[in-house]
Design an enzyme around this catalytic site. Structure first.
Site, mmCIF file in Angstrom:
data_model
loop_
_atom_site.group_PDB
_atom_site.id
_atom_site.type_symbol
_atom_site.label_atom_id
_atom_site.label_comp_id
_atom_site.label_asym_id
_atom_site.label_seq_id
_atom_site.Cartn_x
_atom_site.Cartn_y
_atom_site.Cartn_z
ATOM 1 N N TYR A 141 154.797 -4.590 1.032
ATOM 2 C CA TYR A 141 155.182 -3.560 2.003
ATOM 3 C C TYR A 141 156.033 -2.543 1.276
ATOM 4 C CZ TYR A 141 157.522 -1.448 6.075
ATOM 5 O OH TYR A 141 158.012 -0.569 7.011
ATOM 6 N N ASP A 176 158.277 -0.742 -7.049
ATOM 7 C CA ASP A 176 159.029 -0.587 -5.801
ATOM 8 C C ASP A 176 160.134 -1.641 -5.816
ATOM 9 O OD1 ASP A 176 158.256 -0.709 -2.217
ATOM 10 O OD2 ASP A 176 160.124 -0.479 -3.349
ATOM 11 N N LYS A 189 168.239 -0.128 -0.046
ATOM 12 C CA LYS A 189 168.999 -1.326 0.329
ATOM 13 C C LYS A 189 170.352 -1.456 -0.401
ATOM 14 C CE LYS A 189 164.742 -3.614 1.745
ATOM 15 N NZ LYS A 189 164.821 -3.892 3.179
HETATM 16 P P1 KE4 Z 1 162.980 1.290 4.505
HETATM 17 O O1 KE4 Z 1 162.220 2.549 4.861
HETATM 18 O O2 KE4 Z 1 162.876 0.229 5.584
HETATM 19 O O3 KE4 Z 1 164.439 1.592 4.110
HETATM 20 O O4 KE4 Z 1 162.348 0.673 3.185
HETATM 21 C C1 KE4 Z 1 160.979 0.385 3.157
HETATM 22 C C2 KE4 Z 1 160.708 -0.660 2.092
HETATM 23 C C3 KE4 Z 1 160.152 -0.256 0.898
HETATM 24 N N1 KE4 Z 1 159.899 -1.142 -0.087
HETATM 25 C C4 KE4 Z 1 160.208 -2.456 0.062
HETATM 26 C C5 KE4 Z 1 159.903 -3.414 -1.054
HETATM 27 C C6 KE4 Z 1 160.792 -2.925 1.257
HETATM 28 O O5 KE4 Z 1 161.088 -4.242 1.399
HETATM 29 C C7 KE4 Z 1 161.057 -2.009 2.295
HETATM 30 C C8 KE4 Z 1 161.654 -2.428 3.625
HETATM 31 N N2 KE4 Z 1 161.882 -3.826 3.821
HETATM 32 C C9 KE4 Z 1 161.814 -4.300 5.170
HETATM 33 C C10 KE4 Z 1 162.168 -5.793 5.152
HETATM 34 N N3 KE4 Z 1 161.183 -6.566 4.522
HETATM 35 C C11 KE4 Z 1 162.707 -3.539 6.089
HETATM 36 C C12 KE4 Z 1 163.027 -4.222 7.391
HETATM 37 C C13 KE4 Z 1 162.511 -3.420 8.547
HETATM 38 O O6 KE4 Z 1 161.377 -2.866 8.442
HETATM 39 O O7 KE4 Z 1 163.227 -3.381 9.582
#
Ligand code: KE4
Length: 430
Positions: A142, A237, A265
């Protein structure tokens, strides 16, 4: 009705699913999400004043634990000078320099406000820099919710059973080639057929969105090789793994240098921050220097930069990552031993302070199809039994868990005691 239930009923009247991000809605595990009002160290406190040991850590950012005094005081001081100016500030350069020093593959960096913005921008840069349209990603990974990347995605998309979102034009989706994680032969095969059309590969160097799946030996090396051979860009990523699996992220752990890295994060310390960066020649293609446009009203705002900079200064402490990694390894070993004693098929993965567990008799989980064959029903029982005992895990079998520097023996003992009961509940077929 407790406070969380009452608040959830109200929230659902004005927000889709009552949440601002789908995976928080507990749809995969049943019941109502818990509304928290405070975090401190390894703990969260809900609106009914119940205490929970927290292994979600806001999905990764809270590596120091909640409300670290030095981070909070630095933000308070910065806030006294105003929140955002929409103009350059010195602290942006300070954080940028620190990240470039920690991750040498990043020669230049651009701050944004989320991981999604970071990966969306990195994809655009890869396409602009190479003049090619196709992107390779991996099933179960993701990278946020931008159109090109919501194809066979993990995390919340997978949790809700919608790895391919509505609203993504087929013209976008067909430019995204989705391969099997940890399958170098398939990568080489696809590149031999279409390598000169591929702008880049985007990969979680440790997959964290189909729970935690580390790279098998040779997988990341293969990605580097094919990108070099066919002139595609390798994008790591590291939104989740950056400053998490090691200070220098997965690229430092596995010794592979990507062309671009996306971050988020931990680098925001709990504030909305993302970033993308990499080779200077590639970053020179980004506006206002180059023709690849990218922008953001609050990008680099001084409060978020302060939180991020303070966090990175604190995690640079000698032994910080060794301790978290040892603690996480030890916790996983305890859970494994408890599951074995209860005769429950169970296996774990762990890299640094990031972990995953699966109800499966597969010795080592290495790809998406194995994860999908694990017993998610057992996960639901385990999750809810742990929650009832004050242990807060990610409400999905497709998410990783996180240990912070604030987790110590007291918290691990509580967790192990709760897990013993949870495995026994599974053994009795509760
Ligand atoms: P955000 O747009 O949520 O800040 O980041 C997206 C993203 C991009 N790349 C990786 C490897 C990620 O894990 C994420 C976001 N992680 C999820 C949890 N697995 C966010 C939690 C959520 O969607 O509420």
């Amino acid at each position: 009705m407790n406070q969380s239930e009452a608040l959830f009923a109200e929230a659902q009247k004005v927000m889709p699913g009552g949440v601002n991000s789908p995976v928080r809605a507990f749809q995969r595990v049943g019941g109502n999400p818990i509304f928290f009002k405070k975090g401190k160290g390894a703990y969260l406190y809900d609106e009914d004043d119940r205490e929970f040991v927290d292994y979600v850590g806001s999905w990764g950012p809270m590596i120091l634990g909640h409300a670290h005094p030095q981070v909070i005081s630095s933000i308070k001081a910065a806030a006294d000078n105003g929140l955002s100016f929409g103009a350059p500030t010195a602290i942006e350069t300070e954080l940028a320099k620190k990240i470039c020093s920690i991750m040498p593959s990043i020669e230049m960096i651009r701050m944004v406000n989320s991981g999604t913005e970071a990966t969306m921008s990195a994809i655009r840069i890869a396409r602009g820099f190479t003049g090619r349209d196709k992107i390779v990603k991996f099933e179960g990974c993701y990278h946020g919710h931008s159109d090109s990347l919501l194809v066979k995605a993990g995390s919340g998309a997978l949790t809700l059973g919608e790895p391919d979102s509505l609203g993504v034009p087929s013209s976008f989706a067909e430019k995204t080639l989705t391969l099997e994680y940890n399958n170098p032969d398939q990568v080489r095969e696809v590149f031999s057929q279409a390598g000169d059309e591929i702008a880049g590969i985007i990969v979680e160097p440790v997959a964290g969105n189909m729970s935690c799946i580390p790279p098998e030996k040779g997988f990341l090396e293969c990605l580097r090789e094919v990108c070099d051979e066919y002139g595609a860009l390798l994008i790591f990523d590291e939104v989740m793994t950056g400053f998490r699996v090691a200070l220098g992220g997965a690229q430092s752990l596995y010794g592979i240098q990507p062309d671009l890295t996306t971050l988020g994060k931990v680098m925001g310390g709990g504030m909305p921050v993302g970033a993308f960066g990499g080779r200077r020649d590639i970053m020179h293609s980004v506006a206002p220097l180059g023709a690849v446009y990218q922008a953001g009203t609050l990008s680099g705002n001084p409060i978020a930069m302060t939180a991020g900079l303070e966090t990175l200064k604190l995690i640079e402490a000698p032994g910080f990552f060794e301790t978290i990694s040892e603690n996480t390894q030890s916790l996983m070993a305890s859970l494994q031993s408890l599951a074995d004693s209860a005769g429950i098929p169970f296996t774990t993965n762990q890299v640094g302070g990031m972990f995953g567990f699966f109800f499966s008799d597969t010795d080592r989980m290495t790809n998406f199809s194995q994860v999908m064959s694990s017993d998610t029903g057992a996960f639901v029982t385990f999750f809810n039994t742990m929650l009832e005992q004050g242990i807060s895990l990610a409400p999905s079998p497709f998410e990783s868990g996180f240990v912070s520097a604030a987790h110590g023996q007291t918290e691990f003992s509580k967790t192990e005691a709760a897990a013993k009961s949870a495995f026994e509940a599974l053994q009795q077929g509760v």
